[in-house]
Design an enzyme around this catalytic site. Structure first.
Site, PDB file in Angstrom:
ATOM      1  N   CYS A  47    -104.661  78.550  81.862  1.00  0.00           N
ATOM      2  CA  CYS A  47    -103.533  77.866  82.660  1.00  0.00           C
ATOM      3  C   CYS A  47    -102.388  76.837  81.976  1.00  0.00           C
ATOM      4  CB  CYS A  47    -104.321  76.893  83.642  1.00  0.00           C
ATOM      5  SG  CYS A  47    -105.917  77.583  84.068  1.00  0.00           S
ATOM      6  N   LYS A  50    -100.064  79.017  79.524  1.00  0.00           N
ATOM      7  CA  LYS A  50     -99.400  79.989  80.544  1.00  0.00           C
ATOM      8  C   LYS A  50     -98.217  78.993  81.186  1.00  0.00           C
ATOM      9  CE  LYS A  50    -100.007  79.921  84.411  1.00  0.00           C
ATOM     10  NZ  LYS A  50    -101.286  80.758  84.963  1.00  0.00           N
ATOM     11  N   ALA A 115    -124.465  79.133  70.993  1.00  0.00           N
ATOM     12  CA  ALA A 115    -125.670  78.979  71.271  1.00  0.00           C
ATOM     13  C   ALA A 115    -126.291  79.915  72.143  1.00  0.00           C
ATOM     14  CB  ALA A 115    -125.852  77.683  72.001  1.00  0.00           C
ATOM     15  N   GLU A 182     -97.718  86.849  86.385  1.00  0.00           N
ATOM     16  CA  GLU A 182     -97.099  85.636  85.638  1.00  0.00           C
ATOM     17  C   GLU A 182     -96.594  86.065  84.334  1.00  0.00           C
ATOM     18  OE1 GLU A 182    -100.104  82.413  87.841  1.00  0.00           O
ATOM     19  OE2 GLU A 182    -100.620  83.003  85.510  1.00  0.00           O
ATOM     20  N   ARG A 199    -103.532 100.514  89.072  1.00  0.00           N
ATOM     21  CA  ARG A 199    -104.197 101.590  89.618  1.00  0.00           C
ATOM     22  C   ARG A 199    -104.197 101.679  91.077  1.00  0.00           C
ATOM     23  NH1 ARG A 199    -110.305  99.030  89.610  1.00  0.00           N
ATOM     24  NH2 ARG A 199    -109.883  97.248  90.920  1.00  0.00           N
ATOM     25  N   GLU A 442     -89.343  71.103 103.938  1.00  0.00           N
ATOM     26  CA  GLU A 442     -89.227  70.646 105.281  1.00  0.00           C
ATOM     27  C   GLU A 442     -89.550  71.935 106.197  1.00  0.00           C
ATOM     28  OE1 GLU A 442     -85.197  69.635 106.703  1.00  0.00           O
ATOM     29  OE2 GLU A 442     -84.525  70.280 104.909  1.00  0.00           O
TER      30      GLU A 442
END
Ligand code: NDP
Length: 448
Positions: A47, A50, A115, A182, A199, A442
């Site tokens: 995010c 980008k 971990a 994007e 696809r 508006e």
């Protein structure tokens, strides 16, 4: 039994950081492990960077439009990708530091290692050290899905897009969802020849059909090419570095970069979950109940790894709900109804609630109001690009079921309207509100 920590969080992305920080603030003894960088996909490779590229890309149009507003902008303005990305990385570093500080100031121990789960109350770090905790929270996110085709290794994903040495002259983007649209907008504004392949025969499945059509039409007008019903046959790297892509239903295409934006899959592989009785879904998602609890009572999961709604603000809410419920004595469940979302395409899309199609399926008859207009700024700039606002209402009561918009600043405008939709307001409530003139927003209270 005494544990090393009360809570061990695996993954310091949006969900994990929120849960750890809030639990820490409640006085819980928390450790969080992160194998790469604190901040996760949103901050490090999603995010945030980008959106900064979207801002950077939009200057291409702003500089052109500025001439009509009286500014002498030379025809051959130069753009420096390296300068932009260096500044973006500086901002990413700043947020990464801020996130780390927030964790530390809430007494969370940050461990810079991978971990894995080695028992219901135990994790093992990459270094071999084991740590025990009363509860474990898995918040390891998702990773890009790459379709299986010969030569797929020649392609990149959005992870690598930020690190390209230069804007590719020709780029093929696979997929037609959020990331594809994007980045198609970003690279197109920076002057690349962009082709998007998918696809199926549609872009942005799940968004309102008319809004999707409008983006498709404007994107084509801006020079982005589309290939539908296309799947990869293979990608071949030629001696000069060109990538020759063959696909079903379309001729081969030569490009300099192939980017996969074909969905993201939960990052759950190799976490050791089988051994503690957690069976992953077919796509790798960790099944959880409404309280983010897995099949193992001491282990929880939040965010993209659970594949509920793959959005940062949702992961954050899940992390917060987990910490509030378990450590703050405030039982909280995330409400998944009416989640607004946006696509930062050129122009952007924003939506909340049901599309016209979904509303008709659910309610039979619905009332649809729309405003199809050219933003004032676009008119003066001679930019032939129309915005579209749609409001879908229950026929009898006028209760708003959904609002869908495409046009400049759509996400900024929709956030406030989403409050009204979530609150169950009606078309009449919008009509009763005086417009702020002259604005694009508006149109929300003027739709017919
Ligand atoms: P999306 O789910 O948005 O889109 C995936 C695209 O790839 C679709 O066009 C889909 O086709 C196609 N596809 C899916 N699977 C395959 C496959 N196996 N082979 C070929 N094509 C395939 O995913 P993205 O990668 O764009 O983004 C991932 C997630 O990240 C999003 O779902 C979103 O939740 C999140 N995100 C949100 C953003 C935002 O809020 N602005 C920005 C970026 C990402 P079709 O649908 O036609 O079948």
């Amino acid at each position: 039994m005494a544990f090393d920590y009360d809570l061990f969080v695996i993954g310091a992305g949006s969900g994990g950081v929120r849960a750890a920080r809030v639990a820490g603030a409640y006085g819980t003894r928390v450790a969080i492990a992160e194998e790469y960088r604190v901040g996760g996909t949103c901050v490090i490779r999603g995010c945030v960077p980008k959106k900064l590229l979207v801002y950077g890309a939009h200057f291409a149009e702003d500089l052109r439009d500025a001439r009509e507003f009286g500014w002498d902008v030379p025809k051959d303005v130069a753009f420096d990708w390296q300068r932009l990305t260096a500044n973006v990385f500086k901002e990413v570093d700043r947020i990464n530091g801020a996130y780390t500080n927030t964790l530390e100031s809430n007494n969370v121990t940050v461990i810079g290692e991978r971990a894995t789960v080695s028992g219901p109350n135990e994790v093992t770090l990459a270094s071999g050290r084991t740590i025990t905790a009363e509860r474990i929270l898995i918040a390891v996110g998702a990773r890009p899905h790459v379709p299986d085709c010969p030569g797929a290794e020649h392609g990149i994903t959005s992870n690598e897009a930020f690190h390209l040495p230069a804007v590719p002259r020709r780029i093929l983007i696979a997929g037609a969802g959020y990331i594809a649209n994007e980045f198609a907008g970003i690279f197109n504004e920076f002057g690349a020849e962009v082709t998007l392949m998918n696809r199926s025969d549609m872009i942005l499945r799940g968004y309102d059909e008319q809004i999707r059509d409008r983006l498709l039409q404007i994107s084509m007008m801006k020079g982005i090419q589309f290939r539908f019903n296309a799947s990869f046959r293979g990608i071949e790297k030629l001696a000069d570095g060109t990538l020759r892509v063959s696909m079903s239903g379309h001729p081969d295409i030569d490009v300099d970069c192939v980017m996969f934006a074909t969905g993201r899959v939960p990052n759950s592989a190799g976490l050791g979950l089988d051994a503690v009785g957690i069976t992953l879904a077919e796509n790798g998602a960790i099944p959880v109940d409404e309280d983010n609890r897995t099949a193992c009572p001491s282990i929880y999961a939040v965010g993209d790894v659970t594949d509920r709604v793959q959005l940062t603000p949702v992961a954050i809410r899940e992390g917060q709900a987990f910490a509030d419920s378990v450590y703050g004595n405030k039982p909280t469940r995330v409400d998944y109804d009416c989640i607004p979302s946006a696509v930062f395409s050129h122009p952007p899309i924003a939506a909340v609630g049901l599309t016209e199609g979904q509303a008709k399926l659910k309610y039979g008859t619905v009332k649809v109001y729309a405003s199809d207009f050219r933003a004032m700024k676009n008119v003066l700039a001679g930019r032939n690009e129309r915005a579209l606002y749609k409001m879908v209402c229950e026929a009898e009561s006028g209760r708003i079921l959904g609002i869908h918009i495409i046009g400049p600043d759509a996400p900024e405008i929709l956030q406030a309207a989403a409050v009204a939709v979530k609150a169950g307001l009606t078309k009449a409530d919008f009509d009763a509100t005086v417009a702020i003139h002259p604005t694009m927003a508006e149109e929300l209270v003027l739709m017919r």
